[in-house]
Motif scaffolding. Sequence first.
Motif, mmCIF file in Angstrom:
data_model
loop_
_atom_site.group_PDB
_atom_site.id
_atom_site.type_symbol
_atom_site.label_atom_id
_atom_site.label_comp_id
_atom_site.label_asym_id
_atom_site.label_seq_id
_atom_site.Cartn_x
_atom_site.Cartn_y
_atom_site.Cartn_z
ATOM 1 N N ASP A 67 0.854 -1.188 0.000
ATOM 2 C CA ASP A 67 0.000 0.000 0.000
ATOM 3 C C ASP A 67 0.890 1.238 0.000
ATOM 4 O O ASP A 67 2.060 1.193 0.403
ATOM 5 N N VAL A 68 0.318 2.348 -0.474
ATOM 6 C CA VAL A 68 0.987 3.654 -0.431
ATOM 7 C C VAL A 68 0.071 4.604 0.319
ATOM 8 O O VAL A 68 -1.063 4.851 -0.090
ATOM 9 N N GLN A 69 0.564 5.132 1.442
ATOM 10 C CA GLN A 69 -0.241 5.992 2.304
ATOM 11 C C GLN A 69 0.255 7.429 2.235
ATOM 12 O O GLN A 69 1.454 7.681 2.076
ATOM 13 N N ARG A 81 4.168 7.237 2.187
ATOM 14 C CA ARG A 81 4.777 6.194 3.006
ATOM 15 C C ARG A 81 4.420 4.847 2.406
ATOM 16 O O ARG A 81 3.242 4.549 2.163
ATOM 17 N N LEU A 82 5.432 4.021 2.152
ATOM 18 C CA LEU A 82 5.223 2.714 1.539
ATOM 19 C C LEU A 82 4.995 1.663 2.617
ATOM 20 O O LEU A 82 5.737 1.617 3.615
ATOM 21 N N VAL A 83 3.983 0.857 2.417
ATOM 22 C CA VAL A 83 3.743 -0.312 3.269
ATOM 23 C C VAL A 83 4.204 -1.531 2.468
ATOM 24 O O VAL A 83 3.638 -1.842 1.419
ATOM 25 N N ILE A 84 5.251 -2.193 2.948
ATOM 26 C CA ILE A 84 5.904 -3.270 2.204
ATOM 27 C C ILE A 84 5.722 -4.581 2.941
ATOM 28 O O ILE A 84 6.009 -4.677 4.144
ATOM 29 N N ILE A 99 8.032 2.527 5.347
ATOM 30 C CA ILE A 99 9.207 3.348 5.043
ATOM 31 C C ILE A 99 8.768 4.538 4.189
ATOM 32 O O ILE A 99 7.947 4.399 3.270
ATOM 33 N N ASP A 100 9.291 5.694 4.506
ATOM 34 C CA ASP A 100 8.941 6.904 3.758
ATOM 35 C C ASP A 100 9.575 6.889 2.378
ATOM 36 O O ASP A 100 10.692 6.384 2.192
ATOM 37 N N GLN A 101 8.857 7.463 1.425
ATOM 38 C CA GLN A 101 9.326 7.478 0.041
ATOM 39 C C GLN A 101 10.653 8.221 -0.107
ATOM 40 O O GLN A 101 11.511 7.824 -0.898
ATOM 41 N N ASP A 102 10.840 9.265 0.704
ATOM 42 C CA ASP A 102 12.075 10.042 0.560
ATOM 43 C C ASP A 102 13.295 9.326 1.136
ATOM 44 O O ASP A 102 14.427 9.813 1.000
ATOM 45 N N GLN A 103 13.085 8.168 1.779
ATOM 46 C CA GLN A 103 14.195 7.372 2.280
ATOM 47 C C GLN A 103 14.671 6.331 1.261
ATOM 48 O O GLN A 103 15.652 5.636 1.499
#
Length: 511
Positions: A67-69, A81-84, A99-103
Amino acid sequence: MKIKMKTWIKSGSPWIWLTAGSVSISMISVLGILLLIGWKGLSYFWPTPLQQWQTVDGKVIVGQLYDVQKVHDANADKKERLVIKVGNRDINGFDFINIDQDQIKTVSKPDELVVVDRVQHGKYFGKIVETSNGLELNRQQVESWVRSEKAKIDLLEQERYKLYRLLDALPKSTLSKDEILIKEKALNNEVNAISKQLSHSYLVLEDSQGSRYQLSSDHVLDIWFPNAMTVKEKVYHWLESVYEFVSEPPREANSEGGVFPAIFGTILLVLLMSVIVMPLGVIAAIYLHEYAKPNVLTRLIRIAVINLAGVPSIVYGVFGLGFFVYVVGGTLDQLFYSNELPTPTFGTPGLLWSALTLAILTLPVVIVATEEGLSRIPNSVRHGSLALGATQFETLWKIVLPMASPAIMTGLILAVARAAGEVAPLMLVGVVKLAPSLPVDSVAPYLHLDRKFMHLGYHIYDVGFQSPNVEAARPIVYATAFLLVTVIIGLNLAAIAIRNNLREKYRTLEL
């Protein structure tokens, strides 16, 4: 203008449009819900690609994008924020990470990433680095190895089944003791030989952190390379996964595997309930409409039937537990199974008591529908039959009931639709989280009414609310819910087909 508006309102046209619009909105809503459940459930079996994320601090993550929140940071700015889903729950201790997208520094989909479906601990995401027989680590070799090991496991299960059947048949066997011992020894040797082969066959896997994990072949259910699969291969894998879901038993506290025992239990319960409720409901309706006089007692019975239709289902479950299980079942145990006590045989929740409880729950529906069908048959038909010399029973059996059969089938359709989705009463009178064996097998009396069973509705409740990891099990909830709706629709379509056939068959009686 006002006069025209008043005339239009008095004509009834607004109410027709309002009714049509309400029905249309309801149908669209129901269809939308079914499509949503179907999409959420069936997409779970699609081989989702494995991605490899490298973070700015050098960490490597392998998993499936779940998911992408949209979240707000400390500066009140929106960011993704990526849910992996990372799998490997026996190693990581969890199924998902955020994990945040900018990371994220880089994202890739290497073809060598593999999904290993295991007997325990769910799926493993990583790479294959070594095999016990030194195969080349390419996709074709690994898939061939999997097929070979599956064939060995199937052969092992067949030999074990033969051994169990031999031991079960000992009391009735015509073979001599020496012949039985020789046959048993041969089967044991075959089982041990196959087990030894499987114990020396393994894979060495490597996760995203470089840690290695050895997995025995008898713990491998399937292996696939999602990033290297073509669309045709993905469709075939999806169909195979759906088939396994509806044909295999559950694993891992119902969060993995299939739901075949639940499907079987649901259909068998509904069929038994129908066999019980139809004669009772039809006989009660016939008595009330054809034989009972319109007095105070008859009116009280009708009021009671109507009120029973509004009783909460859990109350029926409590009644079934108290009356059927403890009173009737306990009495049967005292009379016929006293040598088994204190272990109960019928004095415990089981399939029979569940079917009887649902039969009482749906009895008002069948009675009301049958009475409606009987009331639509003109009295002139009855009088004509009686005038020709037929008795009241012959008139009822050969004229009235055939003409009322479509209405009776309508009552059955409504009863099946309600009973198939009930869960609350079944939790008290027979349904369980996991049944060790099906209520039907090859051992006499073949249909075991005293056994507990699984049910799709309870399976949804258990996976959705009692699972140790609800988020990971959510797709199973959607898939099982869609399957339950499909089973109910299938049962109803079968009953509708029978009703339409009866309606055409006896249409000439209405002329």
